[in-house]
Each structure stands twice: as C-alpha cells, then as structure tokens.
Design an enzyme around this catalytic site. Structure first.
Site, PDB file in Angstrom:
ATOM      1  N   HIS A 156      10.435  24.412  22.894  1.00 29.59           N
ATOM      2  CA  HIS A 156       9.147  25.473  21.918  1.00 29.59           C
ATOM      3  C   HIS A 156       8.544  24.878  20.931  1.00 29.59           C
ATOM      4  O   HIS A 156       7.305  24.986  21.122  1.00 29.59           O
ATOM      5  CB  HIS A 156      10.152  26.897  21.493  1.00 29.59           C
ATOM      6  CG  HIS A 156       9.126  27.823  21.053  1.00 29.59           C
ATOM      7  ND1 HIS A 156       9.163  29.016  21.692  1.00 29.59           N
ATOM      8  CD2 HIS A 156       8.191  27.816  19.730  1.00 29.59           C
ATOM      9  CE1 HIS A 156       8.101  29.870  21.122  1.00 29.59           C
ATOM     10  NE2 HIS A 156       8.073  29.508  20.383  1.00 29.59           N
ATOM     11  N   GLU A 157       9.065  24.395  20.053  1.00 30.39           N
ATOM     12  CA  GLU A 157       7.879  23.752  19.323  1.00 30.39           C
ATOM     13  C   GLU A 157       6.575  22.785  19.053  1.00 30.39           C
ATOM     14  O   GLU A 157       6.256  22.373  18.947  1.00 30.39           O
ATOM     15  CB  GLU A 157       8.765  23.334  17.835  1.00 30.39           C
ATOM     16  CG  GLU A 157       9.379  25.154  17.403  1.00 30.39           C
ATOM     17  CD  GLU A 157       8.786  26.144  16.785  1.00 30.39           C
ATOM     18  OE1 GLU A 157       7.662  25.698  16.827  1.00 30.39           O
ATOM     19  OE2 GLU A 157       9.070  27.114  17.182  1.00 30.39           O
ATOM     20  N   HIS A 161      -0.288  22.223  21.950  1.00 35.35           N
ATOM     21  CA  HIS A 161      -1.525  23.055  22.086  1.00 35.35           C
ATOM     22  C   HIS A 161      -2.652  22.220  20.656  1.00 35.35           C
ATOM     23  O   HIS A 161      -3.901  22.634  21.114  1.00 35.35           O
ATOM     24  CB  HIS A 161      -0.956  23.952  21.926  1.00 35.35           C
ATOM     25  CG  HIS A 161      -1.755  25.197  22.086  1.00 35.35           C
ATOM     26  ND1 HIS A 161      -1.445  26.371  22.034  1.00 35.35           N
ATOM     27  CD2 HIS A 161      -2.907  25.420  23.000  1.00 35.35           C
ATOM     28  CE1 HIS A 161      -2.485  27.124  22.222  1.00 35.35           C
ATOM     29  NE2 HIS A 161      -3.465  26.587  22.267  1.00 35.35           N
TER      30      HIS A 161
END
Ligand SMILES: [Zn+2]
Length: 680
Positions: free
Chosen positions: A469-470, A476
């Site tokens: 997730h991180e 991004h």
C-alpha cells in the site's frame, strides 16, 4: 552562517538527499527563521511586481515560492515523526502555528490574489495548454479556500482560526503518543505469555530493552497490540491492553484530547461558515471527487448493511466455538480477533500465522520493486551512499526504463519507542520539470516489530499488504511527470489519493508474485499452490470485521463535521456514541479509531470529513484491478501503460474522474467493491 546549517542548506547530498544524519533539533529554529524570511521576501517581490500579470510572471514565481521553507519543513516533520525526541516536539508545538501564519501571508495577500483573479478572468484568452490551465484553476481554488476572497475582518478571523487549528492538531498528535508511550504491559510470568509465539516474545523483549526493562512487554503499537489480541490466551490481559488502546487520548490530565476536539470542531465550523459553506463537511467535499457528504454516506451505507449481516453470522459461530471450549462469557471486542482466527481455522480458511515464515521483509520489498518493474519499467538499486536519519532506514535509487536515475526512495520499516505509530508515505520533495528536471525524494515509514537483524523480519499477510500500500503511494510520487510541483505526485484530491496505493496491494496476492517471493525463511521453498490459490481467492477473508471497524469510524467522521443545530455542543465522544448507536454498531467490534485518538481527523486537517476516502478509492481500485484480471495477464502491458500515463505519473494534472475514465475506458462501477469484500 545559515548556509552551513544542515537543516537549511540545499539538498546536495548523494542523489539529492537532505542532511538526514547531521540535522539536529538545535538547527531547526534558525533554519525556520531564515526560510520564513526568504519566503516573505519572495511574497513581497511578487506582490510589488509592476508588470501586467501573465502566467509566467505570476504562476511560475508561485511554484518557486517558499522552496527553502518546504525543504526545512519536509526534513523537520520527517524527523519529528521518525525520531521524535522531546526537543523536536517542543519545536513542533512552536512551529505549527507559525507555519499557518506564514501560509496566510501568501494566501491573504490582496495584491497576489488580484493577479490571479486578473488571469482567471481572461483564462480562455491566455493560450494555456491543459496542464497550465489546470495549474491556474487549482491555484485559484487554493487561494479562495484559504480565505483570499474574504473582506478584511473575515481574513483576520480566518488567519486566527488557521493558526489555532494548527496548534491544536500538533498537540492532539503529541497527546496520543504520550499515552502510547506511558503504557507497557509486562509479561513477567510464563503464564502471562500463554498462546504467544516465540517470535512475538522475542520482539516484546526487544521493546522492553529499548525502554530499559527486562521482562517482555506488550505496547500499544499496532504491531504489538494486534497480534497480542489474536494469540494471547489470557482474556484478562487482552481486555487490559484493549482498554488502554481504546482510552488513548481520553484520560484526565495533561494529555486529554477531549477539550482539543471540542475547540477544533467549533473552529472548523466557524471557518466553513466564513467561507460560505453550511458545514466543515460541505467545505471539504467541495474539493473532492465525491462532491457531497451524501454521496460518501451512501457509499458507506451500501457496504455497512451487508457487513453487519456477515459479522453477526460470524459472531454466532465464534460464540459457539468459545462455548465448546467451556467459555462462559459473551464475545467482546477483546475476544473478536482471537476467535476470528479460531473460526477461520475451523472453516479451513487460511491460517495466517502459518504464512508468516513465507513473508520475509527483504523479499516483500523486492516483490514490490518487481511489480513496479513489470508494470512501469522502473528498477530499484540499494545504495549505502546516503547517510540516513536512523540505522534501520535503507535507501534505493530508482531508475527509469532507459536506466537514467529518476528518484530516491527511502524505507524506514521498524517500530521504535519514539517513532509515530502507523504507516505512511511522505514525499520529502516532489518531482518537477518546469525549470529542468528535479527528481523526487520519497519516504515510506512503517512500524513492523523488529527482532534481531532487519533481514530476519517476517511479516504477516496484513503487514505485507501495508508495505505494498505505502509503496503504491511512493510510486505515485516517484513516477510523477507533472511539470509543476504543486500538481505533482500525490497532490490530488484526497478521495483519489488512496487509489494508486490500494490498487497496488492487489498485486501482492497474485500467484505470479507469491510463487516468486513467498519463500520459506529456512528452506527457501515456495508456498504450496493450494495456499497460493486460497490467498488469491480469499481477499474477502475477515472483510466483515474490517468493513465494520472502518465504516464505523467513517460514519463518525462525517457526523462530527456535518451541519448541526445552532446551539449544539461540540462533544466529539457524545456525537460518536450517538452516531454508533444510530447505526446499530455491533457491540462485539470496536471502531478502528475512537475520536480521542482519531489522528486522521484531529492531528491536522488532511482527512477530516475525509476518512471515507479509503472506501471511495476502493471502488476505484477493485474496479480497476478487475480490468487487469479480465485480460488474463495481471501485468497486461497496454493497461499498465494507461495506468502509468493517466494515474501514477499524472499527479493532479487532470480531474480525477477523467483520469480514471482514461485509464479504465469507462466510469467506475461499484459491484467490484462488494465482490472484493465478499459482501456481494
Ligand atoms: Zn494510504
């Protein structure tokens, strides 16, 4: 000399790194002062520019404005969160309202806002390309939302509120940490350790040593608290740790967050009304993909009802299991995790404890890098050349498909006494290219329990998901191709920002990744195909519980910030209790974040009236991943290319709904969310 101050000077370290290892608390007060002064000079120069406003002489100086302050603040807040000693925290309390005040100097400057308004009025005649037009629109919106269009009295009050809210947010977060630090349950007797694994006891002994104690301790860090709730056979100790966890921030005394919440809610309400919105929620939603609080509430309600039905069935099964064991008590929140494990074992679901030897931290990091390579063509090489803030942290250089250096990635994976709990990504520096390419510097911070060497750390499936997730957030930031820093990376609407991170989690559980990276720590043998198939198929495992604990907090967050009676009291815990009662919250599950330690909502403004964002983004990630699954290739090159172009490297250069449509070829559909959570 301020130029020699390691907290202030430009980031000339290897790969553009700041002076992590040299900057200490005493360097920051003068660094902040110098950075504030430099920024004020830039504001004055722009306000005094006699030339007719143009895009180049107004928007570009704004993109450049405050670089020194961004540098100092990025390094400072990184150190506060990961090192966090008393000296840094004292500076934080002082600097938080100052930052708000300095921010207001820009946003409430009438001459600068007049330049923006002049450009806005003739925006169609300026010959701007799409990204420039977007920058103008986002910049104007940022000014208006920070009070630029108010009259003088309104501006003065707006500024006061912003400063006060910043102080309250900083104190709220510090109070939660203080309560976490003050608790340790010593497992002195062998009987206190009943049910716990050797690995748990080992990590608990490491935590004890760090606090100068001998007997292993349970702490309120999730990496200690949650496995203790799952495995401890001592119901009394489970209840004791649960009560302490649940009471964080709500104890009488110096660290009581209740008055802070009341003042925060009142000020947010007042600010929203100043800006012409009926409530803080309406103000926040005006700048989101969901657009209205009602839309968010409908989405939460759509998963709440089926999840309630699911957990009621599961609770009945657990009650039967505990009765068969001779237990004579009603299932309570401190029993749920333990009996959920037993229920899943009885149902021949995956035994998560037996998976742990297959998820070594270095392998899962490599798996995250591998997926990035397959999808986006980038590679990561470890580097020892960057002196970091702590010996546990590691650095990697990211290279693009041509082999060119394109970013610096830093991972800090282990829990420490003074480190902030939770897991997060932080872009210390955004990518930009409007005046030559500047590579991003991105950090992932996690709180895994460390026992021995970092390479020996084994993760639960849940922790491995957190890492993915991180890392999705990190990509991004790292892949950003936006020209302007204020549109770069994760500078997107907050109900879109969890889309790249949550989407990334899906790849961890694909057979392609598990076969290659889920290898037994002693034998190196891969996980058997039967369990690989189960993991890939059982994303929905325990999702009833996860949905309830999350949605409860999301409902409460909206209730706290929606329009209320004129003379209503801002008693957050009373609002919380009333909302949970109204929703018929199951008594055997606790909300994921009780208000006095709900940091998303009160330790800063970021996720206030915005905790629903995770579920909103999940509509996108579940629908988005189904597109990959449908091609039969989870790395489908054409889809991956669109994902990179319109999502991971696009930052805030487009409207989020449009970005999604360009990637997926249509608008998101909500069926995938229910299927993913096993609630269809
Ligand atoms: Zn996230």
């Amino acid at each position: 000399m301020i130029e020699n101050n390691p907290a202030f000077r430009p980031w000339n370290g290897p790969h553009g790194a700041p002076a992590f290892a040299q900057a200490r608390a005493e360097h920051f007060p003068p660094a902040f002062e110098a950075a504030f002064a430099e920024r004020r000079g830039e504001i004055d120069a722009l306000a005094a520019d006699p030339a007719e406003p143009t895009f180049d002489n107004t928007l570009l100086p704004l993109e450049r404005l405050g670089r020194a302050l961004e540098r100092v603040a990025a390094l400072f807040f990184h150190l506060v969160a990961t090192v966090g000693d008393d000296a840094l925290e004292a500076i934080e309390r002082d600097v938080a309202p100052r930052l708000a005040r300095e921010g207001n100097l820009l946003y409430l400057n009438p001459k600068i806002f007049a330049r923006i308004e002049a450009l806005w009025a003739k925006r169609d005649a300026l010959g701007l390309d799409a990204e420039q037009a977007r920058l103008l629109e986002r910049t104007r919106s940022a000014f208006v939302r920070r009070g630029a269009a108010l009259d003088e009295r309104g501006k003065a009050r707006f500024a006061e509120i912003a400063e006060r809210l910043a102080s309250l947010g900083a104190t709220f977060g510090q109070n939660v940490i203080a309560d976490e630090r003050s608790f340790a349950l010593a497992l002195t007797e062998p009987a206190d350790r009943a049910g716990l694994s050797d690995g748990f006891v080992e990590a608990a002994t490491v935590s004890a040593k760090a606090r100068g104690a001998e007997a292993p301790i349970v702490t309120l860090s999730r990496s200690s608290f949650e496995p203790f709730q799952e495995f401890s056979e001592r119901r009394d100790l489970r209840e004791k740790t649960f009560e302490a966890f649940f009471a964080r921030g709500a104890r009488d005394g110096a660290h009581d967050n209740r008055p802070i919440m009341a003042e925060t809610l009142a000020l947010r309400d007042e600010r929203a009304k100043l800006l012409g919105f009926p409530s803080h929620a309406d103000f926040k939603f005006d700048d989101s993909m969901a657009k209205t609080p009602d839309a968010a509430e409908r989405l939460i309600a759509s998963v709440w009802a089926p999840a309630c039905a699911k957990v009621a069935r599961e609770a009945a099964e657990m009650q039967a299991i505990l009765a068969a064991e001779g237990g004579n008590f009603k299932l309570m929140p401190w029993d749920w995790r333990r009996y959920a494990l037993k229920r899943r074992a009885a149902a021949a679901d995956i035994d998560e404890a037996a998976l742990k030897p297959y998820f070594s931290l270095p392998n899962i990091i490599d798996a995250a890098f591998y997926v990035a390579g397959r999808l986006f063509g980038v590679s990561f090489q470890p580097t020892d050349s960057v002196p970091l803030h702590h010996s546990d942290a590691r650095a990697w250089v990211m290279r693009d498909e041509t082999g060119a250096e394109a970013g610096l990635f830093i991972g800090d994976y282990f829990a420490r006494g003074s480190k902030r709990s939770g897991a997060w990504m932080n872009a210390l520096r955004d990518a930009e290219s409007f005046e030559g390419r500047l590579n991003p510097v991105v950090v992932n911070v996690m709180n895994f329990a460390k026992a021995g060497d970092w390479k020996d750390c084994q993760l639960s499936l849940d922790e491995a998901r957190t890492l993915f997730h991180e890392f999705g957030h990190a990509l991004h930031g790292l892949l950003s191709q936006a020209r302007y820093p204020s549109l770069a990376g994760t500078n997107v609407s907050r109900d879109f920002v969890e889309f790249p991170s949550q989407l990334y989690e899906h790849w961890l559980e694909t057979p392609e990744v598990l076969r290659r990276f889920a290898l037994h720590k002693d034998t190196g043998a891969p996980l058997d195909e039967a369990r690989i198939a189960k993991i890939s198929a059982a994303r929905s495992q325990n999702q009833g519980f996860a949905t309830i604990e999350y949605c409860a907090a999301a409902f409460v967050d909206l209730a706290l910030h929606r329009k209320r009676e004129a003379n209503a009291r801002y008693d957050a815990m009373a609002i919380e209790d009333a909302e949970l009662a109204r929703r018929a919250m199951p008594e055997f599950i606790a909300t994921r974040h009780r208000t006095p330690h709900f940091q998303h909502v009160f330790a800063g403004d970021g996720y206030s009236a915005g905790y629903y964002s995770y579920l909103w983004s999940e509509t996108l990630d579940s629908d988005g991943f189904e597109a990959f699954a449908a091609t039969g290739d989870v790395f489908d090159p054409a889809l991956a290319e669109r994902l990179k172009t319109y999502v991971y490297s696009a930052g805030g250069t487009r409207d989020p709904a449009e970005a999604y449509r360009l990637f997926r070829g249509r608008d998101p559909e909500s069926g995938a969310l229910l299927r993913k959570r096993g609630l269809a």
